[in-house]
Design a protein around this motif. Structure first.
Motif, PDB file in Angstrom:
ATOM      1  N   ARG A  81      -0.759  11.947  12.975  1.00  0.00           N
ATOM      2  CA  ARG A  81      -1.991  12.014  11.333  1.00  0.00           C
ATOM      3  C   ARG A  81      -0.902  10.310  11.088  1.00  0.00           C
ATOM      4  NH1 ARG A  81      -6.491  13.757   9.910  1.00  0.00           N
ATOM      5  NH2 ARG A  81      -5.362  13.349   7.574  1.00  0.00           N
ATOM      6  N   PHE A  82      -0.706   9.380  11.920  1.00  0.00           N
ATOM      7  CA  PHE A  82       0.399   8.484  11.015  1.00  0.00           C
ATOM      8  C   PHE A  82      -0.085   7.057  11.964  1.00  0.00           C
ATOM      9  CE2 PHE A  82       2.694   9.945  14.922  1.00  0.00           C
ATOM     10  CZ  PHE A  82       3.687   9.223  15.214  1.00  0.00           C
ATOM     11  N   TYR A  83       0.239   6.065  11.343  1.00  0.00           N
ATOM     12  CA  TYR A  83       0.490   4.559  11.871  1.00  0.00           C
ATOM     13  C   TYR A  83       2.256   4.464  12.314  1.00  0.00           C
ATOM     14  CZ  TYR A  83      -3.988   4.463  10.664  1.00  0.00           C
ATOM     15  OH  TYR A  83      -5.292   4.595  10.464  1.00  0.00           O
ATOM     16  N   LEU A  84       2.007   3.741  13.558  1.00  0.00           N
ATOM     17  CA  LEU A  84       3.359   2.515  13.863  1.00  0.00           C
ATOM     18  C   LEU A  84       2.686   1.503  13.911  1.00  0.00           C
ATOM     19  CD1 LEU A  84       6.933   3.622  14.557  1.00  0.00           C
ATOM     20  CD2 LEU A  84       5.602   3.006  16.892  1.00  0.00           C
ATOM     21  N   ALA A  85       3.941   1.187  12.368  1.00  0.00           N
ATOM     22  CA  ALA A  85       3.635  -0.257  12.338  1.00  0.00           C
ATOM     23  C   ALA A  85       4.732  -1.308  13.059  1.00  0.00           C
ATOM     24  CB  ALA A  85       3.590  -0.956  10.641  1.00  0.00           C
ATOM     25  N   ARG A  86       4.490  -2.395  13.774  1.00  0.00           N
ATOM     26  CA  ARG A  86       5.362  -3.152  14.496  1.00  0.00           C
ATOM     27  C   ARG A  86       5.620  -4.767  13.711  1.00  0.00           C
ATOM     28  NH1 ARG A  86       8.425  -3.590  19.513  1.00  0.00           N
ATOM     29  NH2 ARG A  86      10.592  -4.752  18.675  1.00  0.00           N
ATOM     30  N   LEU A  87       6.366  -4.410  12.309  1.00  0.00           N
ATOM     31  CA  LEU A  87       6.188  -6.062  12.082  1.00  0.00           C
ATOM     32  C   LEU A  87       6.862  -7.264  12.696  1.00  0.00           C
ATOM     33  CD1 LEU A  87       8.515  -4.053   8.632  1.00  0.00           C
ATOM     34  CD2 LEU A  87       5.808  -4.569   9.646  1.00  0.00           C
ATOM     35  N   LEU A  93       7.575   0.890  11.121  1.00  0.00           N
ATOM     36  CA  LEU A  93       8.224   1.565  10.692  1.00  0.00           C
ATOM     37  C   LEU A  93       6.372   2.897  10.519  1.00  0.00           C
ATOM     38  CD1 LEU A  93       6.695  -0.697   7.094  1.00  0.00           C
ATOM     39  CD2 LEU A  93       8.371   1.512   7.104  1.00  0.00           C
ATOM     40  N   ALA A  94       6.260   3.722  10.030  1.00  0.00           N
ATOM     41  CA  ALA A  94       6.132   5.116  10.291  1.00  0.00           C
ATOM     42  C   ALA A  94       5.131   5.914   9.475  1.00  0.00           C
ATOM     43  CB  ALA A  94       6.189   6.004  11.557  1.00  0.00           C
ATOM     44  N   LEU A  95       3.540   5.303   8.872  1.00  0.00           N
ATOM     45  CA  LEU A  95       3.318   5.407   7.755  1.00  0.00           C
ATOM     46  C   LEU A  95       2.400   6.177   8.101  1.00  0.00           C
ATOM     47  CD1 LEU A  95       2.065   1.583   7.529  1.00  0.00           C
ATOM     48  CD2 LEU A  95       3.579   2.155   5.740  1.00  0.00           C
ATOM     49  N   SER A  96       2.160   7.091   7.090  1.00  0.00           N
ATOM     50  CA  SER A  96       0.873   8.058   6.911  1.00  0.00           C
ATOM     51  C   SER A  96      -0.604   7.405   6.621  1.00  0.00           C
ATOM     52  CB  SER A  96       1.004   8.614   5.695  1.00  0.00           C
ATOM     53  OG  SER A  96       0.416   9.959   4.958  1.00  0.00           O
ATOM     54  N   ILE A 141       6.118   7.265   4.005  1.00  0.00           N
ATOM     55  CA  ILE A 141       6.298   6.908   5.735  1.00  0.00           C
ATOM     56  C   ILE A 141       6.865   8.000   6.092  1.00  0.00           C
ATOM     57  CG2 ILE A 141       6.729   4.024   5.073  1.00  0.00           C
ATOM     58  CD1 ILE A 141       9.510   5.033   4.114  1.00  0.00           C
ATOM     59  N   TYR A 142       7.080   8.059   7.113  1.00  0.00           N
ATOM     60  CA  TYR A 142       8.423   9.497   7.980  1.00  0.00           C
ATOM     61  C   TYR A 142       9.239   8.423   8.913  1.00  0.00           C
ATOM     62  CZ  TYR A 142       3.384  11.863   7.755  1.00  0.00           C
ATOM     63  OH  TYR A 142       2.289  12.572   7.196  1.00  0.00           O
ATOM     64  N   PRO A 143      10.480   8.949   8.712  1.00  0.00           N
ATOM     65  CA  PRO A 143      11.383   8.613   9.194  1.00  0.00           C
ATOM     66  C   PRO A 143      11.252   8.150  11.054  1.00  0.00           C
ATOM     67  CG  PRO A 143      12.411  10.625   8.408  1.00  0.00           C
ATOM     68  CD  PRO A 143      10.551  10.779   8.365  1.00  0.00           C
ATOM     69  N   VAL A 144      11.966   7.392  11.350  1.00  0.00           N
ATOM     70  CA  VAL A 144      11.452   6.806  12.815  1.00  0.00           C
ATOM     71  C   VAL A 144      13.217   7.008  12.697  1.00  0.00           C
ATOM     72  CG1 VAL A 144      11.546   4.600  13.950  1.00  0.00           C
ATOM     73  CG2 VAL A 144       9.768   4.682  12.097  1.00  0.00           C
TER      74      VAL A 144
END
Ligand code: FES
Length: 173
Positions: A81-87, A93-96, A141-144
């Motif tokens: 239940r998260f997205y991994l965003a690579r800027l 960033l791991a977004l809920s 966010i979740y810790p990465v």
């Protein structure tokens, strides 16, 4: 009340029906209270679940190799239940999934490059920052962590935030 009146009242079928209904009602209330109490206790115990032997949450998700996530991409992890965003600058960033308005799941729209909540139209950018309300704060966010080139996300610890800060981004070494 006389003994005769009492006897008449007890044998009155309407009174008996009322008593049965009230008994049934009390039983229902007691069962609902017991179920709620069980739910509260279960939730409390789940929240106190200890970390695994390595001192990590047992909700650690191995997302994959850093190279699998090109800059400017968003990858969904439905089970976590998260997205991994690579800027664009390579940061992670791991977004809920959860909208910070009322908790709906927010899908990523690759065409607009934004997260667009279907419930009340809140919009968030790739960093999870509110672009359009009613949501008032950025996506949690979740810790990465990146170990040996592998991205790991701790989905057991959602971090609430009001807005984006650069120190929330994790840069692979
Ligand atoms: S739950 Fe997302 S905008 Fe309301």
């Amino acid at each position: 009340m006389t003994e005769k009146a009492l006897t008449e009242r007890e044998s009155d079928p309407q009174s008996a029906g009322r008593r049965r209904f009230i008994n049934w009602l009390w039983t229902g209330v007691a069962l609902a209270a017991a179920a709620e109490l069980a739910w509260v206790i279960t939730s409390f115990l789940k929240g106190r679940r200890p970390a695994s032997a390595e001192g990590r949450s047992d909700r650690l998700v191995e997302a994959g190799a850093v190279a699998d996530f090109p800059p400017g991409s968003v990858t969904a992890f439905p089970r976590g239940r998260f997205y991994l965003a690579r800027l664009e600058d390579g940061g992670l960033l791991a977004l809920s999934y959860r909208c910070t308005h009322l908790g709906c799941a927010v899908p990523w729209n690759a065409e607009t490059g934004r997260f667009e909540c279907p419930c009340h139209s809140s919009i968030f950018d790739i960093r999870g920052v509110v672009v359009r309300s009613p949501a008032q704060r950025a996506l949690d966010i979740y810790p990465v962590a990146v170990e040996n080139g592998i991205v790991q996300v701790d989905t057991g610890r959602a971090v609430k935030r009001s807005d984006f800060r650069p120190d929330q981004v994790v840069y692979p070494k």
